[in-house]
Motif scaffolding. Sequence first.
Motif, mmCIF file in Angstrom:
data_model
loop_
_atom_site.group_PDB
_atom_site.id
_atom_site.type_symbol
_atom_site.label_atom_id
_atom_site.label_comp_id
_atom_site.label_asym_id
_atom_site.label_seq_id
_atom_site.Cartn_x
_atom_site.Cartn_y
_atom_site.Cartn_z
ATOM 1 N N MET A 1 -3.661 -15.571 1.697
ATOM 2 C CA MET A 1 -3.715 -15.176 0.297
ATOM 3 C C MET A 1 -4.052 -16.396 -0.560
ATOM 4 S SD MET A 1 -1.059 -12.687 -1.718
ATOM 5 C CE MET A 1 0.378 -13.722 -1.385
ATOM 6 N N SER A 2 -4.785 -16.170 -1.616
ATOM 7 C CA SER A 2 -5.219 -17.236 -2.509
ATOM 8 C C SER A 2 -4.032 -17.986 -3.110
ATOM 9 C CB SER A 2 -6.066 -16.641 -3.638
ATOM 10 O OG SER A 2 -6.190 -17.527 -4.712
ATOM 11 N N SER A 3 -4.219 -19.286 -3.351
ATOM 12 C CA SER A 3 -3.167 -20.081 -3.985
ATOM 13 C C SER A 3 -2.962 -19.665 -5.445
ATOM 14 C CB SER A 3 -3.524 -21.568 -3.918
ATOM 15 O OG SER A 3 -4.740 -21.823 -4.599
ATOM 16 N N ASN A 4 -3.929 -18.914 -6.008
ATOM 17 C CA ASN A 4 -3.792 -18.415 -7.375
ATOM 18 C C ASN A 4 -2.991 -17.119 -7.455
ATOM 19 O OD1 ASN A 4 -5.337 -20.395 -8.869
ATOM 20 N ND2 ASN A 4 -7.141 -19.581 -7.830
ATOM 21 N N VAL A 5 -2.710 -16.533 -6.298
ATOM 22 C CA VAL A 5 -1.979 -15.264 -6.258
ATOM 23 C C VAL A 5 -0.548 -15.528 -5.800
ATOM 24 C CG1 VAL A 5 -1.832 -12.974 -5.216
ATOM 25 C CG2 VAL A 5 -4.065 -13.918 -5.839
ATOM 26 N N LYS A 6 0.400 -15.219 -6.655
ATOM 27 C CA LYS A 6 1.807 -15.405 -6.329
ATOM 28 C C LYS A 6 2.302 -14.341 -5.362
ATOM 29 C CE LYS A 6 6.337 -15.400 -8.658
ATOM 30 N NZ LYS A 6 6.998 -15.254 -9.986
ATOM 31 N N LEU A 7 1.802 -13.101 -5.543
ATOM 32 C CA LEU A 7 2.349 -11.977 -4.792
ATOM 33 C C LEU A 7 1.362 -10.820 -4.800
ATOM 34 C CD1 LEU A 7 5.115 -11.286 -3.415
ATOM 35 C CD2 LEU A 7 5.784 -10.244 -5.598
ATOM 36 N N LEU A 8 1.298 -10.098 -3.702
ATOM 37 C CA LEU A 8 0.530 -8.860 -3.606
ATOM 38 C C LEU A 8 1.516 -7.705 -3.481
ATOM 39 C CD1 LEU A 8 -2.010 -7.086 -3.128
ATOM 40 C CD2 LEU A 8 -1.824 -7.697 -0.693
ATOM 41 N N LEU A 9 1.400 -6.717 -4.367
ATOM 42 C CA LEU A 9 2.265 -5.540 -4.326
ATOM 43 C C LEU A 9 1.431 -4.308 -4.014
ATOM 44 C CD1 LEU A 9 4.503 -6.087 -7.503
ATOM 45 C CD2 LEU A 9 5.030 -6.699 -5.127
ATOM 46 N N GLU A 10 1.929 -3.477 -3.129
ATOM 47 C CA GLU A 10 1.300 -2.197 -2.817
ATOM 48 C C GLU A 10 2.072 -1.102 -3.546
ATOM 49 O OE1 GLU A 10 -1.392 -1.828 -1.034
ATOM 50 O OE2 GLU A 10 -1.575 -3.691 0.138
ATOM 51 N N SER A 11 1.364 -0.221 -4.233
ATOM 52 C CA SER A 11 2.033 0.873 -4.928
ATOM 53 C C SER A 11 2.663 1.837 -3.930
ATOM 54 C CB SER A 11 1.038 1.619 -5.818
ATOM 55 O OG SER A 11 -0.056 2.102 -5.056
ATOM 56 N N LYS A 12 3.728 2.505 -4.378
ATOM 57 C CA LYS A 12 4.460 3.443 -3.519
ATOM 58 C C LYS A 12 4.503 4.816 -4.185
ATOM 59 C CE LYS A 12 7.356 -0.211 -1.535
ATOM 60 N NZ LYS A 12 6.623 -0.222 -0.269
ATOM 61 N N GLN A 13 4.238 5.863 -3.402
ATOM 62 C CA GLN A 13 4.226 7.223 -3.927
ATOM 63 C C GLN A 13 5.631 7.667 -4.332
ATOM 64 O OE1 GLN A 13 1.812 9.520 -4.431
ATOM 65 N NE2 GLN A 13 0.018 8.544 -3.525
ATOM 66 N N ARG A 14 5.722 8.257 -5.522
ATOM 67 C CA ARG A 14 6.964 8.848 -5.999
ATOM 68 C C ARG A 14 6.656 10.248 -6.541
ATOM 69 N NH1 ARG A 14 11.012 4.927 -7.048
ATOM 70 N NH2 ARG A 14 10.693 3.268 -5.520
ATOM 71 N N SER A 15 7.383 11.243 -6.073
ATOM 72 C CA SER A 15 7.148 12.615 -6.532
ATOM 73 C C SER A 15 7.835 12.854 -7.865
ATOM 74 C CB SER A 15 7.666 13.615 -5.498
ATOM 75 O OG SER A 15 7.561 14.938 -6.005
ATOM 76 N N LEU A 16 7.095 13.475 -8.801
ATOM 77 C CA LEU A 16 7.671 13.912 -10.069
ATOM 78 C C LEU A 16 7.703 15.435 -10.147
ATOM 79 C CD1 LEU A 16 6.129 11.417 -12.660
ATOM 80 C CD2 LEU A 16 8.279 11.249 -11.402
ATOM 81 N N GLY A 17 7.684 16.072 -8.980
ATOM 82 C CA GLY A 17 7.715 17.525 -8.932
ATOM 83 C C GLY A 17 6.324 18.109 -8.827
ATOM 84 N N ALA A 18 5.682 18.372 -9.972
ATOM 85 C CA ALA A 18 4.363 18.994 -9.975
ATOM 86 C C ALA A 18 3.262 18.036 -9.540
ATOM 87 C CB ALA A 18 4.044 19.543 -11.371
#
Length: 306
Positions: A1-18
């Motif tokens: 990972m680049s030295s300019n990037v502190k952290l990589l986050l992957e989004s996580k699915q969350r159900s809101l019903g519909a």
Amino acid sequence: MSSNVKLLLESKQRSLGAFSVRRVLPSHKQRMVGPFIFFDHMGPADFAPGTSVDVRPHPHVCLATITYLFEGGLLHRDTVGTEIEIRPGAANWMTAGKGISHSERSPDDLIKSGQTLHGIQTWVALPKSHEEVDPRFDHHPADTLPEKLINGINTRVIAGSAYDMTSPVDYPHPIIYVAYDAISEGRVDLPDFEERCLYVVTGEMTFDGQIYTEGQMIILEAGPMPAISLTADTKVMLAGGAPMDGPRYIEWNFVASDKDRIEQAKADWRASIAGGWVDTPFTMPPNEHEYIPLPGDPEAEPQPGS
């Protein structure tokens, strides 16, 4: 990972019903970026004719929420009397302050026709000096937000100042919130803020030799950064600002600098339900009669006058 990037986050699915959202913040790896404490990617979610989004009234305190749509629409109602349709490209800024409740539903015309709903919902903490301000809702139509085409990338400043443009959004803390929409392949420099993140909504972004795709967020280090390169039809959000004035606690829909304030908000919501919304800490938005209970609480009927 680049030295300019502190952290990589992957989004996580969350159900809101519909429908489902892809949640990135808060993460156990990164609680906040500048004042941003919550980051949800809604959709794209297809709603057939006759179906709708129905997020019942629920409360917030000590924060501001921002809804920014790419497609579709929402009908926003809140307890300061707002009843307004949210449409693509506008900045819809709700300051909860000492307390507000609101709902989000599909407008009637989109229930009839069906829609694709696609957008970003974020929360920002309010500085301690402003946590208990009076609640308000500010709608900034798309044509009031400054934008310019930079190397084939439409660049819109939703909040803060960048690229010699300043958003009309009033927020009492240094902030930056920018939407990039690549009409063609191109590159754009990044404004310099102490805390920043980049989220890929659609398409493909190259930063410092690394490719990032839909649903990924990178948290940047402080200091000057190389430009980002976007393929055509890529959408990216830049969010951040100055560090907040201390940590924030988050539970359900409540954010505060003091855990006791969250406990008070929970008690106030229960009391408002029990009191039937009459002379209670929270009230009902216009034309609403439902509510979301606290997680784990029963969906009890209000008892007027109790």
